[in-house]
Motif scaffolding. Sequence first.
Motif, mmCIF file in Angstrom:
data_model
loop_
_atom_site.group_PDB
_atom_site.id
_atom_site.type_symbol
_atom_site.label_atom_id
_atom_site.label_comp_id
_atom_site.label_asym_id
_atom_site.label_seq_id
_atom_site.Cartn_x
_atom_site.Cartn_y
_atom_site.Cartn_z
ATOM 1 N N ASN A 86 -9.904 -2.078 1.578
ATOM 2 C CA ASN A 86 -9.632 -2.994 0.472
ATOM 3 C C ASN A 86 -8.881 -2.278 -0.650
ATOM 4 O O ASN A 86 -7.932 -2.823 -1.238
ATOM 5 C CB ASN A 86 -10.947 -3.572 -0.052
ATOM 6 N N SER A 90 -4.779 -3.139 -1.447
ATOM 7 C CA SER A 90 -4.314 -3.659 -2.733
ATOM 8 C C SER A 90 -3.177 -2.822 -3.290
ATOM 9 O O SER A 90 -2.241 -3.354 -3.909
ATOM 10 C CB SER A 90 -5.475 -3.700 -3.733
ATOM 11 N N THR A 94 1.150 -3.943 -3.277
ATOM 12 C CA THR A 94 1.833 -3.961 -4.565
ATOM 13 C C THR A 94 3.324 -3.695 -4.373
ATOM 14 O O THR A 94 4.157 -4.185 -5.138
ATOM 15 C CB THR A 94 1.237 -2.897 -5.509
#
Length: 287
Positions: A86, A90, A94
């Motif tokens: 996780n 993330s 990006t």
Amino acid sequence: MNILDDLKLQYKLGGIAQRVIYWNVACFLVSLIFFYQFSIGQFDFPNWLALSSDPSAFLFKPWTFLTYAFFHDGFMHLLFNMLVLNFASSLFLTFFTQKQYLGLYILSAVFSGIVFVLSFYFLNYGASIVGASAAIMAILVATTTYQPLMHVRLLLIGNVKLWHITAVILILDLMQFRLGNMGGHISHLAGAIFGFIFIKLLQNGIDLSKIVSKIIDFFVNLFRKSPSTPFKKVHKNYKKPTEKTPSKIVTKDKTQQQIDEILDKISQSGYDCLTQEEKEFLFKAGK
């Protein structure tokens, strides 16, 4: 709306990273039912799911080079991997697309599996592995290779550079190389190498993830029914079309506007920021 509906909505609205986490959790629950040996307190994965170091895996069970990356041999193994996944996901998303993310996850798992099998073959060892660690390491190292000086805020520590975090994880892997689970550590390092190569090739205009995208598109198009073109009829008599009820148009516009506002809220603050009423509205609108 019950918990199951809430999970379905999160899966539907969530991106590829959240879906990969869901797939890993689902595979763990399946293995807990079918492959957990309560008498000895551990998992016993069949050789058609776990990746064996036996070279025959190349010929007779090639799918295990991917399936092993979605199963875990314990709850803590799963929990730690999903937390790191996780975190790494993330950061990766990006800068890169969801197709590149899925392509990197799959290709790094296959690459790491091949390195594991070849290494154990030449070392004359026999073992099998499961776990998403190699693919997770690839995603983390890929992001670090692209943006090593990116600042990440950690609880109780504060701001640190991304390459510091990645370096600590890699050093811990190297330190444990001869202590146990050597096959797992070999695949971790192979995943890290693949993540580095993936970004370097991407910076030179070669996107390896397109291989996975093309394969997925091929099978999707293969099973998708081609839309049938209806016969067109020409009428001599012209009939003025009836006007649509204004109230229906207004209702549709308001509904769509509310959906767009909720989706904007999710993109800015995440799904968890929604109220219960907003979640129920999205669930009903998605049916």
